[in-house]
Design a protein around this motif. Sequence first.
Motif, PDB file in Angstrom:
ATOM      1  N   ALA A 127       0.674  -1.116  -0.268  1.00  0.00           N
ATOM      2  CA  ALA A 127      -0.542  -0.183  -0.054  1.00  0.00           C
ATOM      3  C   ALA A 127       0.369   1.838  -0.257  1.00  0.00           C
ATOM      4  O   ALA A 127       0.685   2.048  -0.396  1.00  0.00           O
ATOM      5  CB  ALA A 127      -0.616   0.354   0.743  1.00  0.00           C
ATOM      6  N   PHE A 128       1.506   1.297   0.723  1.00  0.00           N
ATOM      7  CA  PHE A 128       2.462   2.504   0.610  1.00  0.00           C
ATOM      8  C   PHE A 128       3.369   2.654  -0.695  1.00  0.00           C
ATOM      9  O   PHE A 128       3.723   4.202  -1.010  1.00  0.00           O
ATOM     10  CB  PHE A 128       4.311   2.271   1.775  1.00  0.00           C
ATOM     11  CG  PHE A 128       3.925   1.845   3.505  1.00  0.00           C
ATOM     12  CD1 PHE A 128       2.174   2.723   4.018  1.00  0.00           C
ATOM     13  CD2 PHE A 128       3.852   2.152   4.021  1.00  0.00           C
ATOM     14  CE1 PHE A 128       1.781   2.935   4.764  1.00  0.00           C
ATOM     15  CE2 PHE A 128       3.963   0.853   5.295  1.00  0.00           C
ATOM     16  CZ  PHE A 128       2.273   2.323   5.894  1.00  0.00           C
ATOM     17  N   ALA A 129       3.717   1.554  -1.133  1.00  0.00           N
ATOM     18  CA  ALA A 129       4.095   1.605  -2.802  1.00  0.00           C
ATOM     19  C   ALA A 129       3.930   1.849  -3.697  1.00  0.00           C
ATOM     20  O   ALA A 129       3.646   2.871  -4.421  1.00  0.00           O
ATOM     21  CB  ALA A 129       5.319   0.156  -2.725  1.00  0.00           C
ATOM     22  N   SER A 130       2.470   1.460  -3.382  1.00  0.00           N
ATOM     23  CA  SER A 130       1.324   2.199  -4.451  1.00  0.00           C
ATOM     24  C   SER A 130       1.209   3.237  -4.146  1.00  0.00           C
ATOM     25  O   SER A 130       0.660   4.801  -4.744  1.00  0.00           O
ATOM     26  CB  SER A 130      -0.287   1.779  -3.845  1.00  0.00           C
ATOM     27  OG  SER A 130      -0.094   0.949  -4.939  1.00  0.00           O
ATOM     28  N   TRP A 131       1.167   4.296  -3.063  1.00  0.00           N
ATOM     29  CA  TRP A 131       1.214   5.983  -2.530  1.00  0.00           C
ATOM     30  C   TRP A 131       1.977   6.486  -3.257  1.00  0.00           C
ATOM     31  O   TRP A 131       1.967   7.926  -3.733  1.00  0.00           O
ATOM     32  CB  TRP A 131       0.840   5.467  -0.790  1.00  0.00           C
ATOM     33  CG  TRP A 131      -0.024   5.860  -0.861  1.00  0.00           C
ATOM     34  CD1 TRP A 131      -1.751   5.508  -1.320  1.00  0.00           C
ATOM     35  CD2 TRP A 131      -0.690   4.741   0.581  1.00  0.00           C
ATOM     36  NE1 TRP A 131      -2.517   4.724  -0.494  1.00  0.00           N
ATOM     37  CE2 TRP A 131      -1.976   4.953   0.745  1.00  0.00           C
ATOM     38  CE3 TRP A 131      -0.211   4.906   1.761  1.00  0.00           C
ATOM     39  CZ2 TRP A 131      -2.799   4.276   1.809  1.00  0.00           C
ATOM     40  CZ3 TRP A 131      -0.734   4.835   2.827  1.00  0.00           C
ATOM     41  CH2 TRP A 131      -2.476   4.089   2.972  1.00  0.00           C
ATOM     42  N   ALA A 132       3.300   5.810  -2.704  1.00  0.00           N
ATOM     43  CA  ALA A 132       4.929   6.516  -3.570  1.00  0.00           C
ATOM     44  C   ALA A 132       5.009   6.438  -4.787  1.00  0.00           C
ATOM     45  O   ALA A 132       5.135   7.828  -5.054  1.00  0.00           O
ATOM     46  CB  ALA A 132       5.624   5.526  -2.629  1.00  0.00           C
ATOM     47  N   THR A 133       3.892   5.842  -5.194  1.00  0.00           N
ATOM     48  CA  THR A 133       3.890   5.574  -7.218  1.00  0.00           C
ATOM     49  C   THR A 133       2.975   6.906  -6.967  1.00  0.00           C
ATOM     50  O   THR A 133       3.143   7.413  -8.583  1.00  0.00           O
ATOM     51  CB  THR A 133       3.928   4.045  -7.784  1.00  0.00           C
ATOM     52  OG1 THR A 133       3.778   3.365  -7.179  1.00  0.00           O
ATOM     53  CG2 THR A 133       3.315   4.425  -8.954  1.00  0.00           C
ATOM     54  N   TYR A 134       2.307   6.991  -6.706  1.00  0.00           N
ATOM     55  CA  TYR A 134       1.392   7.887  -7.284  1.00  0.00           C
ATOM     56  C   TYR A 134       1.695   9.727  -6.893  1.00  0.00           C
ATOM     57  O   TYR A 134       2.059  10.192  -7.935  1.00  0.00           O
ATOM     58  CB  TYR A 134      -0.531   7.760  -6.050  1.00  0.00           C
ATOM     59  CG  TYR A 134      -0.495   9.754  -6.171  1.00  0.00           C
ATOM     60  CD1 TYR A 134      -1.547  10.363  -6.829  1.00  0.00           C
ATOM     61  CD2 TYR A 134      -0.399  10.786  -5.292  1.00  0.00           C
ATOM     62  CE1 TYR A 134      -2.478  11.079  -7.093  1.00  0.00           C
ATOM     63  CE2 TYR A 134      -0.708  11.853  -4.853  1.00  0.00           C
ATOM     64  CZ  TYR A 134      -1.712  12.230  -5.510  1.00  0.00           C
ATOM     65  OH  TYR A 134      -2.361  13.431  -6.224  1.00  0.00           O
ATOM     66  N   LEU A 135       2.803   9.777  -5.651  1.00  0.00           N
ATOM     67  CA  LEU A 135       3.255  11.003  -5.749  1.00  0.00           C
ATOM     68  C   LEU A 135       4.742  10.760  -6.788  1.00  0.00           C
ATOM     69  O   LEU A 135       5.063  12.019  -7.455  1.00  0.00           O
ATOM     70  CB  LEU A 135       4.035  11.080  -4.017  1.00  0.00           C
ATOM     71  CG  LEU A 135       3.336  10.578  -3.222  1.00  0.00           C
ATOM     72  CD1 LEU A 135       4.323  10.956  -1.639  1.00  0.00           C
ATOM     73  CD2 LEU A 135       2.893  11.954  -3.104  1.00  0.00           C
ATOM     74  N   LEU A 136       5.719  10.082  -7.537  1.00  0.00           N
ATOM     75  CA  LEU A 136       5.816  10.239  -8.414  1.00  0.00           C
ATOM     76  C   LEU A 136       5.635  10.340  -9.319  1.00  0.00           C
ATOM     77  O   LEU A 136       5.805  10.915 -10.472  1.00  0.00           O
ATOM     78  CB  LEU A 136       7.151   8.561  -8.523  1.00  0.00           C
ATOM     79  CG  LEU A 136       8.191   8.372  -9.896  1.00  0.00           C
ATOM     80  CD1 LEU A 136       9.038   9.719  -9.590  1.00  0.00           C
ATOM     81  CD2 LEU A 136       9.032   7.212  -9.559  1.00  0.00           C
ATOM     82  N   THR A 137       4.905   9.676 -10.112  1.00  0.00           N
ATOM     83  CA  THR A 137       4.160   9.697 -11.243  1.00  0.00           C
ATOM     84  C   THR A 137       3.183  10.904 -11.236  1.00  0.00           C
ATOM     85  O   THR A 137       3.415  12.126 -12.345  1.00  0.00           O
ATOM     86  CB  THR A 137       3.159   9.015 -11.472  1.00  0.00           C
ATOM     87  OG1 THR A 137       3.439   7.530 -11.135  1.00  0.00           O
ATOM     88  CG2 THR A 137       2.436   9.015 -12.780  1.00  0.00           C
ATOM     89  N   LYS A 138       2.525  11.482 -10.387  1.00  0.00           N
ATOM     90  CA  LYS A 138       2.210  13.232 -10.092  1.00  0.00           C
ATOM     91  C   LYS A 138       3.484  14.561 -10.201  1.00  0.00           C
ATOM     92  O   LYS A 138       3.014  15.260 -10.934  1.00  0.00           O
ATOM     93  CB  LYS A 138       1.892  13.437  -8.783  1.00  0.00           C
ATOM     94  CG  LYS A 138       0.530  15.012  -8.440  1.00  0.00           C
ATOM     95  CD  LYS A 138       0.311  15.237  -7.160  1.00  0.00           C
ATOM     96  CE  LYS A 138      -0.557  16.373  -7.010  1.00  0.00           C
ATOM     97  NZ  LYS A 138      -0.203  16.367  -5.300  1.00  0.00           N
ATOM     98  N   GLU A 139       4.034  13.744 -10.146  1.00  0.00           N
ATOM     99  CA  GLU A 139       5.644  15.074 -10.433  1.00  0.00           C
ATOM    100  C   GLU A 139       6.261  14.944 -11.905  1.00  0.00           C
ATOM    101  O   GLU A 139       6.244  16.403 -12.196  1.00  0.00           O
ATOM    102  CB  GLU A 139       7.065  14.560  -9.508  1.00  0.00           C
ATOM    103  CG  GLU A 139       6.952  14.947  -8.144  1.00  0.00           C
ATOM    104  CD  GLU A 139       6.029  16.554  -7.546  1.00  0.00           C
ATOM    105  OE1 GLU A 139       7.008  17.096  -8.461  1.00  0.00           O
ATOM    106  OE2 GLU A 139       5.413  16.892  -7.210  1.00  0.00           O
ATOM    107  N   VAL A 140       5.666  13.845 -12.487  1.00  0.00           N
ATOM    108  CA  VAL A 140       5.778  13.528 -13.770  1.00  0.00           C
ATOM    109  C   VAL A 140       4.820  14.177 -14.306  1.00  0.00           C
ATOM    110  O   VAL A 140       4.894  15.130 -15.403  1.00  0.00           O
ATOM    111  CB  VAL A 140       6.223  12.242 -14.009  1.00  0.00           C
ATOM    112  CG1 VAL A 140       6.786  12.311 -15.625  1.00  0.00           C
ATOM    113  CG2 VAL A 140       7.728  11.477 -13.621  1.00  0.00           C
TER     114      VAL A 140
END
Length: 774
Positions: A127-140
């Motif tokens: 679940a933490f990894a999914s949220w981190a993926t959201y943050l990374l892709t949002k920056e892109v």
Amino acid sequence: MAETETANGSSLRNAFGNVLAVFILILIGVLAFSIRLFSVIKYESVIHEFDPYFNYRVTQFLTKNGIYDFWNWFDDRTWYPLGRVIGGTVYPGLTLTAGTMWWLLHSVNIPLSVETVCVFTAPVFSAFASWATYLLTKEVKGPGAGLTAALLLGMVPSYISRSVAGSYDNEAVAIFALIYTFYLYIKTLNTGSLFYATLNAIAYFYMVCSWGGYTFIINLIPMHVLLCIVTGRYSHRLYIAYAPLVVLGTLLAALVPVVGFNAVLTSEHFASFLVFIILHVVALVYYIKGILSPQMFKVAVTLVVTGGLAVCFAVAAVLVALVASSPTMGWSGRSLSLLDPTYASKYIPIIASVSEHQPPTWPSYFMDINVLAFLVPAGIIACFSPLSDASSFVVLYIVMSVYFSGVMVRLMLVLAPAACIMSGIALSEAFDIFTRSIKFQLPSLTETSPDEAGESSSGNAEIQNNVTKTDKNEDAQKERPLKKGKKKEKEASAKVSLKSRIEKRLLVLPFEASLIALFLTVLLGGFYVVHCVWAAAEAYSAPSIVLTSHTHDGLHVFDDFREAYAWLSHNTEVDDKVASWWDYGYQTTAMANRTVIVDNNTWNNTHIATVGTAMSSPEKAAWEIYNSLDVKYVLVVFGGLVGYPSDDINKFLWMVRIGGGEFPHIKEPDYLRDGQYRIDSQATPTMLNSLMYKLSYYRFVETDGKAYDRVRRTEIGKKHFKLTHFEEAFTSHHWMVRIYKLKAPKNRLRGKIKKSKSKTSSKRSSTAKRNPWQ
């Protein structure tokens, strides 16, 4: 007044969008956690595979004895008689994370056992990894792409395979650390904040603590920095994003005992230092350019380039000297296997023998990332419109992860986040185009007649007419005199908005095509969801220690492994030594609490080769090897009765190759008949007389009278034989685990002394009778 209402409406819409995004992220986290619970629901809460049992045993020691005893723990129950220093040879991130979770739960009076915490650590961090993926892709590419990528990662089968409940391995927390480190790097690159740069170094330190795959980060980020410099995208933000990471991150990495000075001495880290020097040279050039005139700048650049080349040559000479002094050129065996896929099979068979180190097949890509493989190219194209520092990083990420996943199937796990990010960007852009097309054309369809609607849906001619009309209106508005400045500004802003609306309108697809494409995209997503649920429930939920089989009689459960380990725990002495192939070492120490000769750490190739040589030797020679190691029991895994393919007979050739690498008298051709590996009547005498063959097939003919091997699908060659130096101690219910005890050595020396004494006494008696003096 109207502007205030518009601003209030937009702020309210943004606030509602943020709340909705948070709610969706919570649901994605729940989904990522829940989809990994099939193993607990269908079976039980149990640790999976082999390596997780060592991590579980270490976590038990940590929670019981504390952090200081953990760092200084010398384990005498592994690698007998050498032992192992645990604190200096493990990546402690997973153990410390689970231990901290256990301590926090107990501090708030939630008395969960250590095993339960270990079982559910991987689903929580997914679940933490999914949220981190959201943050990374949002920056892109924005929040829409971020939500889509997070949803895809929460269900992708490649990540599920290493993060189901019970999969207590380093990757359980390392993938989250990997993605979060990349996010903080991109965040620093976009903002130029030293605060985020410091957090990036700390996240990198956590990654170093968690997994040896941290070298992927410390090589990928320098490659991106070098790419930005070469393409003329250097900025102060790039310097802030990279320089603190190298300095602070390297210092922190050296604090991890298993890494230590390798953070500055091994070839895996040299690229980061080289790019660090290049970055400072470029920064110096830009600084000098800002304070000097163009003529003086040319002179200064000549001096800087000359001095820089001299320094680079000196540093390169030192690095070449250091690298040349190492037989592997400063690279580890696994790193060399990634750079040269044939290296392990040629020089290090212990690495090549691991199934997850083999190259993947094409079907495995469809199995592990499914439809994402077809969406990744579209995501790469979307990253180039427009191209930014962040989007160029994710493009480089997907390219490198595709290469490494093609070399080693285990690194499909590194490919999964990159594929989800690219697919999330592609799906977000596609949904944006489809919904915009429907949104722009739906009002015109409802207001116009059917004939006009048909003309507008075919569309490009009418759009061009609208464009020319608006251009004429704009020219007419330009000709009119403006009376006030405010009115002029309002009309200018109106023109800009009108132009942007026209530009968007030019990208509109036909109405019917948009609906069909939207429906097919949703259908594709539904197929992905069905595949992911199936993979989580069927393919990756079964623990390797408890096996099941579905036949016409129903469900059959094979619990032979735990049955055998329980027998060892209850029927052998605490100090007894157990020999087996290295695959089962961690489970034996964790579940049976017995000393093993080798285990899954595979740090001593000679010790493993000794066990492989014993298994490959005849019975008497094997007994002598095991007896010299104080071994009392030998454990083998046999699947010929129930059709279990991952048994020791199928692994036997790797034992021969590894043993032959250290002991030349073991030769692989001696175990092959015309280049084929056989166990039937055509098998070679060396194969039929090897210890592995005898321990696996002893009394096997008593099961069905034919000794038919269901894995090899043939009758064995040597059916009736007896053991002279080993005796059967235990065979599990389905014959999957067999344990043999070494027979005590015959006291032959004592027997010879007795015989010699009896002979001398008889001679003395005979001579006594013949003695005339008595």
